[in-house]
Write an enzyme that holds these catalytic residues in place. Sequence first.
Site, PDB file in Angstrom:
ATOM      1  CG  ASN A  77      -1.939  -1.167   1.144  1.00 44.58           C
ATOM      2  OD1 ASN A  77      -2.586  -1.394   0.121  1.00 44.58           O
ATOM      3  ND2 ASN A  77      -2.003  -1.942   2.209  1.00 44.58           N
ATOM      4  CG  ASP A 105      12.079 -16.433  10.386  1.00 44.51           C
ATOM      5  OD1 ASP A 105      12.291 -15.888  11.491  1.00 44.51           O
ATOM      6  OD2 ASP A 105      11.356 -17.446  10.254  1.00 44.51           O
ATOM      7  NE  ARG A 119      -2.209   1.270  12.198  1.00 47.06           N
ATOM      8  CZ  ARG A 119      -2.470   0.774  10.983  1.00 47.06           C
ATOM      9  NH1 ARG A 119      -1.519   0.204  10.278  1.00 47.06           N
ATOM     10  NH2 ARG A 119      -3.686   0.863  10.468  1.00 47.06           N
ATOM     11  CB  ALA A 121       0.106  -4.053   6.776  1.00 45.82           C
ATOM     12  CG  LEU A 169       5.694   7.324   5.698  1.00 46.16           C
ATOM     13  CD1 LEU A 169       4.673   6.617   4.833  1.00 46.16           C
ATOM     14  CD2 LEU A 169       6.162   8.601   5.050  1.00 46.16           C
ATOM     15  CB  SER A 170       2.286   6.905  11.074  1.00 41.55           C
ATOM     16  OG  SER A 170       2.312   5.489  11.035  1.00 41.55           O
ATOM     17  CG  HIS A 190       2.050  -4.024  12.436  1.00 37.70           C
ATOM     18  ND1 HIS A 190       2.868  -3.321  13.284  1.00 37.70           N
ATOM     19  CD2 HIS A 190       1.637  -3.129  11.493  1.00 37.70           C
ATOM     20  CE1 HIS A 190       2.934  -2.045  12.876  1.00 37.70           C
ATOM     21  NE2 HIS A 190       2.200  -1.914  11.790  1.00 37.70           N
TER      22      HIS A 190
HETATM   23  C1  DQA Z   1       3.413   2.347   8.147  1.00 37.33           C
HETATM   24  C2  DQA Z   1       2.697   1.988   9.460  1.00 37.33           C
HETATM   25  C3  DQA Z   1       2.017   0.634   9.349  1.00 37.33           C
HETATM   26  O1  DQA Z   1       1.335   0.334  10.563  1.00 37.33           O
HETATM   27  C4  DQA Z   1       0.998   0.651   8.227  1.00 37.33           C
HETATM   28  O2  DQA Z   1       0.428  -0.632   8.066  1.00 37.33           O
HETATM   29  C5  DQA Z   1       1.543   1.156   6.944  1.00 37.33           C
HETATM   30  C6  DQA Z   1       2.478   2.285   6.959  1.00 37.33           C
HETATM   31  C7  DQA Z   1       4.032   3.756   8.198  1.00 37.33           C
HETATM   32  O3  DQA Z   1       4.908   4.023   7.390  1.00 37.33           O
HETATM   33  O4  DQA Z   1       3.611   4.597   9.007  1.00 37.33           O
HETATM   34  O5  DQA Z   1       1.160   0.699   5.872  1.00 37.33           O
HETATM   35  O6  DQA Z   1       4.478   1.424   7.967  1.00 37.33           O
END
Ligand code: DQA
Length: 142
Positions: free
Chosen positions: A10, A86, A110, A76, A100-101, A79
């Site tokens: 994504n 591995d 998360r 994602a 990013l977040s 998580h």
């Molecule tokens: C992410 C945080 C993840 O929890 C989320 O599933 C993402 C983006 C981030 O860059 O903040 O797709 O990795």
Amino acid sequence: MKVLFLNGPNLNLLGTREPEIYGRTTLADISSQVRDRAAQLKVAVEFRQSNQEGELVSWIQEAKGNFDVIVINAAAYTHTSVALRDAISATGVPAIEIHLSNIHAREDFRHKSLIAPVCRGQICGFGAKSYILGLEASVYVK
Ligand code: DQA
């Protein structure tokens, strides 16, 4: 020195995907910002994104002998993926986890990163700048 940037599912949608969380910068913009900083640091970078867990696993395996450091936003899969964890552990190429977040300030699911224990460190919460910080950190872990 060669750094491999890996991006999980994504992240190809950055720019339009939940901009209130991830900002309006596209992955192509981030890649170009990383390339500019890499040129200043005299570091070679390769930037890849995949929505497929297995493809990310193969890229991590192939990094051995070809890259000095992996900077990874596993999205994602951070998580959920024992396979990514591995692969990082198996190759032994130093890895830096980025987001990013601020994953610790978001939903409970998360807060847990399966890859964190096999990474040299984690950078999260700085938006697109997390990528630049990841690149700068890679100079120190090499
Ligand atoms: C992410 C945080 C993840 O929890 C989320 O599933 C993402 C983006 C981030 O860059 O903040 O797709 O990795």
